[in-house]
Design a protein around this motif. Structure first.
Motif, PDB file in Angstrom:
ATOM      1  N   SER A 111       0.814  -1.207   0.000  1.00  0.00           N
ATOM      2  CA  SER A 111       0.000   0.000   0.000  1.00  0.00           C
ATOM      3  C   SER A 111       0.853   1.264   0.000  1.00  0.00           C
ATOM      4  CB  SER A 111      -0.933  -0.016   1.210  1.00  0.00           C
ATOM      5  OG  SER A 111      -1.373   1.271   1.510  1.00  0.00           O
ATOM      6  N   GLU A 112       1.960   1.257   0.746  1.00  0.00           N
ATOM      7  CA  GLU A 112       2.687   2.510   0.953  1.00  0.00           C
ATOM      8  C   GLU A 112       4.007   2.601   0.191  1.00  0.00           C
ATOM      9  OE1 GLU A 112       1.075   4.870   2.832  1.00  0.00           O
ATOM     10  OE2 GLU A 112      -0.468   3.319   2.717  1.00  0.00           O
ATOM     11  N   SER A 186      -5.178   1.262   1.617  1.00  0.00           N
ATOM     12  CA  SER A 186      -5.321   2.087   0.419  1.00  0.00           C
ATOM     13  C   SER A 186      -6.521   3.010   0.534  1.00  0.00           C
ATOM     14  CB  SER A 186      -5.488   1.207  -0.821  1.00  0.00           C
ATOM     15  OG  SER A 186      -4.353   0.413  -0.987  1.00  0.00           O
ATOM     16  N   ASP A 190      -5.682  10.140   1.043  1.00  0.00           N
ATOM     17  CA  ASP A 190      -4.328  10.618   0.796  1.00  0.00           C
ATOM     18  C   ASP A 190      -4.049  11.915   1.546  1.00  0.00           C
ATOM     19  OD1 ASP A 190      -2.150   9.560  -0.518  1.00  0.00           O
ATOM     20  OD2 ASP A 190      -2.236  11.111  -2.069  1.00  0.00           O
ATOM     21  N   SER A 191      -5.114  12.662   1.853  1.00  0.00           N
ATOM     22  CA  SER A 191      -4.915  13.941   2.536  1.00  0.00           C
ATOM     23  C   SER A 191      -4.242  13.736   3.890  1.00  0.00           C
ATOM     24  CB  SER A 191      -6.255  14.659   2.712  1.00  0.00           C
ATOM     25  OG  SER A 191      -7.100  13.924   3.567  1.00  0.00           O
ATOM     26  N   ARG A 193      -2.002  11.347   4.557  1.00  0.00           N
ATOM     27  CA  ARG A 193      -0.570  11.133   4.294  1.00  0.00           C
ATOM     28  C   ARG A 193       0.104  12.470   4.019  1.00  0.00           C
ATOM     29  NH1 ARG A 193      -3.091   7.197   1.397  1.00  0.00           N
ATOM     30  NH2 ARG A 193      -2.847   5.091   2.229  1.00  0.00           N
ATOM     31  N   GLN A 194      -0.555  13.285   3.184  1.00  0.00           N
ATOM     32  CA  GLN A 194       0.001  14.599   2.850  1.00  0.00           C
ATOM     33  C   GLN A 194       0.249  15.411   4.117  1.00  0.00           C
ATOM     34  OE1 GLN A 194       0.175  16.194  -0.438  1.00  0.00           O
ATOM     35  NE2 GLN A 194      -0.055  14.188  -1.358  1.00  0.00           N
ATOM     36  N   LYS A 203       8.459   8.378   5.528  1.00  0.00           N
ATOM     37  CA  LYS A 203       7.519   7.408   4.963  1.00  0.00           C
ATOM     38  C   LYS A 203       7.148   6.360   6.018  1.00  0.00           C
ATOM     39  CE  LYS A 203       6.539   5.587   0.617  1.00  0.00           C
ATOM     40  NZ  LYS A 203       6.830   5.902  -0.735  1.00  0.00           N
ATOM     41  N   VAL A 211      -1.281   5.716   8.739  1.00  0.00           N
ATOM     42  CA  VAL A 211      -2.069   4.820   7.882  1.00  0.00           C
ATOM     43  C   VAL A 211      -2.552   3.584   8.650  1.00  0.00           C
ATOM     44  CG1 VAL A 211      -2.037   3.409   5.807  1.00  0.00           C
ATOM     45  CG2 VAL A 211      -0.901   5.623   5.815  1.00  0.00           C
TER      46      VAL A 211
END
Lengths: 324, 282
Positions: A111-112, A186, A190-191, A193-194, A203, A211
């Motif tokens: 996933s990452e 998944s 994504d926001s 992670r950002q 990471k 995550v």
């Protein structure tokens, strides 16, 4: 567009349309009912036959007995489930030690870390692992894993042993954990992670600190599925673990806490609840006899164990999950 | 056609009235005289073969609010993401030129983007608090830097984001239980907690209602006392209200004009900027 004159068309649709509409609804309900009714039917059958069994064999004797011999030709009948529970727990716990960590870390990688290209190749490959017939895994454990372990780490290991079977079941359930966990990871927006990267997280920090906690409920469901699968796995156990309902020696540690030496259960043959059911069903038993009914008592026990696990993991996941 | 002309005139009147009421030239001058903290030189960005930004050179003064405005797709968000190298996370993205933070090119080989982002915080378009407690949201940035966060740190950041009074009794509850505007202020608190030098904001009020947006605007003004704020906005009135300097990007990723906000809105040098500001296109 509207000229403001005339009555608007608000007529109910024709009766044919209405019949079709309710027909669609009926089809959906019927399909949902199939699974529901099957579950209820299985539970009812298990319960009624098991209750009959418990009227013959007291439930306390069933749960605390340390000898399992349901075959009338092999001497006295005895229905103690403890050796089977020990066998089942050995397999499940050992398999979980393999599948949960490897599966979770694989999911994090997919996933990452993996590029979309690598993921598109790796994920289907992993899922193929789940499609291999379990009897193939069983022979693989018997023919390759056991000799390899005997030649290297554990020379004292017997040909039919719990460890090889459990390792194999663990490997078999890795894709279940990794695939479902990867879907959950998944799905994390994504926001988030950002936001993590924007704060100067690496990471690794984003993966493990943001995550994974956010996808915990999905990860927990993958664990439940994998463990339930390990509890229920039969063929690998039959082929690689043998089918002897051994009762290991219960030793007494400090303060009299009872324990079982792991080597004794791992390196030796053993029997799980499911395998004992296969044995009973495979023999030429007549319906209505005690060993036949014992099968249902075993089934009910499995059902209860799985149910408790589901509830427990739901509670745990609910408590620690970080819903987004 | 006549309708377009009409709306253009309206926007023109509106922006002019805003200039006279909302921008304080004295303050603008004080701030824009301070030293340059961020500078780009011939910055170009490509996504695959598409050029998103063309040779942008700009100097951003310390302790000021710099607004980046322009029509959709003009590259202003791309430009913002170059400043803290968030573009690194996009595979197909390629950056040419220089971005210097206090004279150091952040695209140099020896620069760790993670360390850079600890100096340059970011607030996003949609409030994106972590699904963790309010306290954990605020302390996250400090924790990933290996610093232990004290209660004072939490209080200082939340006060800095004008959120303390509203949440001081519920620091343990989830950041997601807050309203949209509060969530965005929590994200600002999260960004300022590690005490960065620069805060980048990518349309931070576009997902908020007008009341919540105006609170954020007031806050941005306060933030410029301690930090340097670079803000992307779609809202020209907002740029006029809150910024000291304004950069106007136009389609093609070109920086058309960069000047004091008052100059941009009252007397832009480029006709295209005037057309954009008065609403003739964009």
């Amino acid at each position: 567009m509207s000229d403001g004159a005339g009555t608007p068309d608000l007529q109910r649709p024709s009766s044919l349309t209405r019949i079709k509409e309710s027909g669609y609804g009926g089809v959906f309900v019927a399909c949902a009912a199939v699974t529901l009714l099957t579950t209820i039917a299985i539970f009812a059958t298990l319960l009624s036959d098991a209750l009959f069994f418990f009227s013959e064999v007291p439930i306390t004797e069933f749960l605390s007995g340390t000898e399992w011999s349901p075959n009338p030709r092999g001497g006295g009948l005895s229905f103690g489930i403890v050796p089977l529970v020990i066998g089942t727990l050995t397999v499940t716990i050992t398999a979980a030690f393999v599948a949960l960590p490897i599966g979770t870390l694989t999911a994090i990688y997919l996933s990452e870390y993996a590029t979309p290209r690598v993921r598109s190749i790796l994920k289907p490959m992993l899922e193929i692992l789940a499609g291999v017939p379990t009897v193939v895994y069983g022979y693989f454990a018997l023919v390759y894993i056991t000799p390899a372990l005997q030649a290297t780490l554990f020379p004292e290991m017997r040909t039919f042993n719990a460890l090889s079977a459990s390792l194999m079941i663990g490997i078999m359930t890795i894709p279940m954990v990794s695939s479902i966990s990867e879907d959950a990871m998944s799905a994390v927006p994504d926001s988030l992670r950002q936001a993590g990267y924007g704060l100067g997280a690496t990471k690794y920090e984003v993966s493990t600190g943001i995550v994974v906690p956010a996808s915990l409920s999905g990860i927990a469901s993958s664990y439940i599925l994998a463990i339930s699968r390990a509890i229920g796995e039969t063929m690998i156990v039959v082929v690689a673990m043998g089918a002897q309902a051994n009762m290991p020696e219960v030793r007494s540690a400090l303060f009299g806490i009872p324990y079982i030496h792991p080597a004794e259960v791992l390196f030796d043959s053993g029997m799980t609840i499911t395998v004992s059911m296969v044995q009973i069903a495979g023999g030429d038993l007549v319906g209505g006899t005690l060993p036949y009914d014992a099968m249902f008592a075993l089934g009910l026990t499995l059902f209860v164990i799985t149910l408790i696990m589901n509830v427990l993991s739901d509670i745990i996941a609910e408590r620690y999950r970080e819903a987004y | 056609m006549s309708q377009n002309q009409q709306s253009g005139d309206e926007a023109s009147a509106e922006s002019e009235s805003l200039i006279t009421t909302d921008v304080q030239p004295a303050e603008t001058n004080r701030r824009s005289r301070s030293a340059t903290i961020l500078e780009t030189r011939d910055l170009s960005v490509y996504y695959g073969d598409d050029r998103a930004l063309t040779d942008v050179s700009i100097e951003i003064p310390e302790h000021s609010v710099t607004a980046l405005i322009g029509p959709s797709g003009c590259g202003k968000s791309t430009f913002l993401r170059c400043l803290n190298r968030m573009n690194d996370l996009i595979d197909a993205c390629r950056v040419e030129g220089e971005v210097t933070l206090r004279g150091k090119n952040v695209y140099d080989e020896d620069v760790d983007p993670v360390a850079l982002r600890r100096q340059i915080g970011q607030v996003f378009q949609k409030p994106n608090p972590f699904p963790k407690s309010i306290r954990d949201n605020v302390t996250y940035g400090l924790e990933v830097q290996g610093k232990s966060a004290t209660d004072e740190d939490v209080e200082r950041a939340l006060k800095g984001a004008a959120l303390w009074d509203e949440v001081k009794d519920q620091l343990g509850s989830s950041g997601l239980d807050l309203s949209g505007g509060q969530q965005q202020r929590l994200c600002i608190a999260r960004a300022i907690a590690p005490d960065p030098e620069v805060i980048l904001m990518d349309e931070p009020t576009s997902a908020l209602d007008p009341v919540a947006a105006s609170k954020i605007e007031d806050l941005i003004d306060d933030l410029a006392e301690e930090y340097t704020v670079v803000i992307v906005t779609h809202n020209m009135q907002q740029a006029a209200r809150i910024s000291d300097r304004t950069a106007v990007f136009l389609t093609g990723g070109e920086l058309v004009e960069y000047d004091d906000t008052a100059t941009i809105f009252e007397d832009p040098a480029d006709d295209r900027v005037e057309d954009y500001i008065t609403g003739k296109f964009g």
